[in-house]
Every structure is written in structure tokens, then in C-alpha cells.
Scaffold this motif. Structure first.
Motif, PDB file in Angstrom:
ATOM      1  N   ALA A  13       0.814  -1.216   0.000  1.00 34.78           N
ATOM      2  CA  ALA A  13       0.000   0.000   0.000  1.00 34.78           C
ATOM      3  C   ALA A  13       0.846   1.264   0.000  1.00 34.78           C
ATOM      4  O   ALA A  13       0.374   2.322  -0.408  1.00 34.78           O
ATOM      5  CB  ALA A  13      -0.927   0.000   1.220  1.00 34.78           C
ATOM      6  N   ASP A  14       2.099   1.156   0.462  1.00 41.05           N
ATOM      7  CA  ASP A  14       2.954   2.345   0.525  1.00 41.05           C
ATOM      8  C   ASP A  14       3.851   2.476  -0.696  1.00 41.05           C
ATOM      9  O   ASP A  14       4.836   3.216  -0.683  1.00 41.05           O
ATOM     10  CB  ASP A  14       3.803   2.334   1.804  1.00 41.05           C
ATOM     11  N   VAL A  40       7.271   4.861   0.024  1.00 42.89           N
ATOM     12  CA  VAL A  40       7.028   5.757   1.149  1.00 42.89           C
ATOM     13  C   VAL A  40       7.695   5.243   2.416  1.00 42.89           C
ATOM     14  O   VAL A  40       8.268   6.012   3.198  1.00 42.89           O
ATOM     15  CB  VAL A  40       5.513   5.950   1.362  1.00 42.89           C
ATOM     16  N   ALA A  41       7.652   3.933   2.640  1.00 40.47           N
ATOM     17  CA  ALA A  41       8.216   3.365   3.867  1.00 40.47           C
ATOM     18  C   ALA A  41       9.716   3.607   3.959  1.00 40.47           C
ATOM     19  O   ALA A  41      10.252   3.863   5.043  1.00 40.47           O
ATOM     20  CB  ALA A  41       7.918   1.877   3.947  1.00 40.47           C
ATOM     21  N   LEU A  98       5.425   8.711   8.314  1.00 40.94           N
ATOM     22  CA  LEU A  98       4.659   9.302   9.411  1.00 40.94           C
ATOM     23  C   LEU A  98       4.062  10.644   9.012  1.00 40.94           C
ATOM     24  O   LEU A  98       2.945  10.983   9.425  1.00 40.94           O
ATOM     25  CB  LEU A  98       5.548   9.454  10.645  1.00 40.94           C
ATOM     26  N   LEU A  99       4.783  11.406   8.203  1.00 36.41           N
ATOM     27  CA  LEU A  99       4.238  12.671   7.706  1.00 36.41           C
ATOM     28  C   LEU A  99       3.017  12.410   6.832  1.00 36.41           C
ATOM     29  O   LEU A  99       2.008  13.118   6.930  1.00 36.41           O
ATOM     30  CB  LEU A  99       5.303  13.425   6.913  1.00 36.41           C
ATOM     31  N   ILE A 100       3.101  11.384   5.995  1.00 36.73           N
ATOM     32  CA  ILE A 100       1.976  11.053   5.128  1.00 36.73           C
ATOM     33  C   ILE A 100       0.797  10.550   5.949  1.00 36.73           C
ATOM     34  O   ILE A 100      -0.364  10.863   5.647  1.00 36.73           O
ATOM     35  CB  ILE A 100       2.421  10.042   4.058  1.00 36.73           C
ATOM     36  N   ARG A 101       1.083   9.791   6.989  1.00 30.67           N
ATOM     37  CA  ARG A 101       0.003   9.354   7.874  1.00 30.67           C
ATOM     38  C   ARG A 101      -0.694  10.560   8.504  1.00 30.67           C
ATOM     39  O   ARG A 101      -1.923  10.594   8.620  1.00 30.67           O
ATOM     40  CB  ARG A 101       0.571   8.435   8.949  1.00 30.67           C
ATOM     41  N   TRP A 102       0.082  11.556   8.883  1.00 31.53           N
ATOM     42  CA  TRP A 102      -0.491  12.784   9.454  1.00 31.53           C
ATOM     43  C   TRP A 102      -1.359  13.506   8.421  1.00 31.53           C
ATOM     44  O   TRP A 102      -2.455  13.973   8.738  1.00 31.53           O
ATOM     45  CB  TRP A 102       0.633  13.698   9.941  1.00 31.53           C
TER      46      TRP A 102
END
Length: 217
Positions: free
Chosen positions: A4-5, A20-21, A118-122
Motif C-alpha cells: 500500500a505504501d 514511502v516506507a 509518518l508525515l503522510i500518515r499525518w
């Protein structure tokens, strides 16, 4: 299924991947481009050396059984900049300007210290908040105010943190917008910008049109 990332795009027949990871971009060599296209169009039984498909699975572009390869990014870049704000819409507003500067500085620090995943999760959590339709002029006025604030804290190569700051600045007023990452080749360059459905905010179409979108948030 594909990770997914992992996101990818086709730049003139060449495949660029963002992991992304791991916070990296990859350009597939031609033999992997051919294998990936064969997998996409021929399924798990596609012909070709098995090690090529195993490499694609390790990258995350498909699962270990070579099924369900990752879909390309389907992102449309608006053909125009945001409208010019009406006269008087961008007068000095100390509180709003200060809020924009705080967001800019905070995001520039965050990008240095916090992993991209983590920025993308935010950003995704931020985008889960409800949004309200706004008149284009109002959105453009707030984006223009942000651009003025950004000029007070100039820096180079800050498109990612500044775009995240603009996204937060607009979403704090429930304005709908999207964060887009794009790439171009020869030489490789990545860029980030904010757009509404039909207009680019805080940037220009002339600047972003030479990039192929690879990820939208």
C-alpha cells in the motif's frame, strides 16, 4: 497484493516508483519495465525470467504470487492557477500571517526530523476531517496570503514542507484541497504542490506541468 505504501507513474515509458516506507524514489531498469508491463497485461502467468518478477515482488509492485500488480497513479493536474484574489482580499492580516509562518517553520523542522511515512500518515488524518465547498476567490485569497507569509521566511528546496504547511493552513478552515507529489527525469527531480479540483494553489501551472504526478494525498 502490491504494498500500500508503493506508488508509481509512467514518465515517457519509464517507470518511477516512490517507496514511502523507505523514503526513496526508484526508476526501474528497462528489463524490469518490460517485466512489469507483461505482468500488468498478462497476469501472473506472464512470460519472462522468473527472477525479474521476484524482483518486482521484493520492490512491492506485486505480491509474492505475482498477482494484483500496483495500479498507476491517476491524478489530473489542473490546467490553471488559482484565480487572482479580489482587491482587498489579501490585505495584511497579522494573525493569519503569523499562523502561516508558524506552520511553515514547524513543517520545515518536521520534514527534517520525521520519516516520510509518518508525515503522510499525518496528512491522511488531516484529510479525514470534513471539508466544505468554498468560493474559488476565497480559497485563492487564503493561498495568496500564505504565499506572502512564505516570502518572509525564504529558503531553498522546501516544496514538501511548505506544501504540507499550506495544506494544513487551508484545511484548518475546512477548505478542500489535495497534496500532490510529482517527478520528472533527465535529470531526476521531485516536486510537491497543493491543488483543488480545478486550480493549483500556492504554485503555478507553468512550474508543475513538467512533473508527472506519482502520489496524491
Amino acid at each position: 497484493m502490491a504494498r500500500a505504501d508503493i506508488n508509481w507513474c509512467d514518465v515517457g515509458g519509464r517507470i518511477v516508483v516512490i517507496d514511502v516506507a523507505r523514503d526513496i524514489y526508484l526508476q526501474l531498469p528497462q528489463h524490469l519495465v518490460e517485466a512489469f508491463n507483461a505482468l500488468r497485461h498478462g497476469g501472473a502467468r506472464a512470460d519472462g525470467p522468473a527472477n525479474r518478477f521476484e524482483t518486482l515482488a521484493r520492490i512491492g509492485l506485486c505480491d509474492a504470487d505475482l498477482g494484483r500488480p500496483a495500479e498507476p497513479s491517476h491524478i489530473t493536474v489542473p490546467a490553471q492557477d488559482g484565480p487572482s484574489p479580489a482587491t482587498g482580499d489579501v490585505e495584511r492580516r497579522p494573525l493569519a500571517t503569523g499562523a502561516a509562518i508558524v506552520r511553515i517553520i514547524a513543517m520545515r523542522l518536521a520534514v527534517r526530523l520525521i520519516p516520510l511515512r509518518l508525515l503522510i500518515r499525518w496528512v491522511r488524518r488531516l484529510q479525514s476531517r470534513p471539508s466544505m465547498p468554498m468560493k474559488p476567490g476565497r480559497v485563492a485569497a487564503r493561498a495568496a496570503l500564505f504565499v506572502q507569509a512564505r516570502q518572509l521566511v525564504p529558503a531553498r528546496d522546501t516544496c514538501l514542507p511548505d506544501s504540507m504547511a499550506l495544506l494544513h493552513f487551508l484545511r484548518s478552515r475546512n477548505m478542500s484541497c489535495r497534496l500532490v507529489l510529482g517527478v520528472r527525469l533527465d535529470p531526476f527531480e521531485a516536486h510537491c504542490w497543493v491543488q483543488d479540483h480545478d486550480m493549483i494553489l500556492g504554485d503555478t501551472h507553468e512550474r508543475v506541468a513538467c512533473f508527472t504526478p506519482i502520489l496524491q494525498l
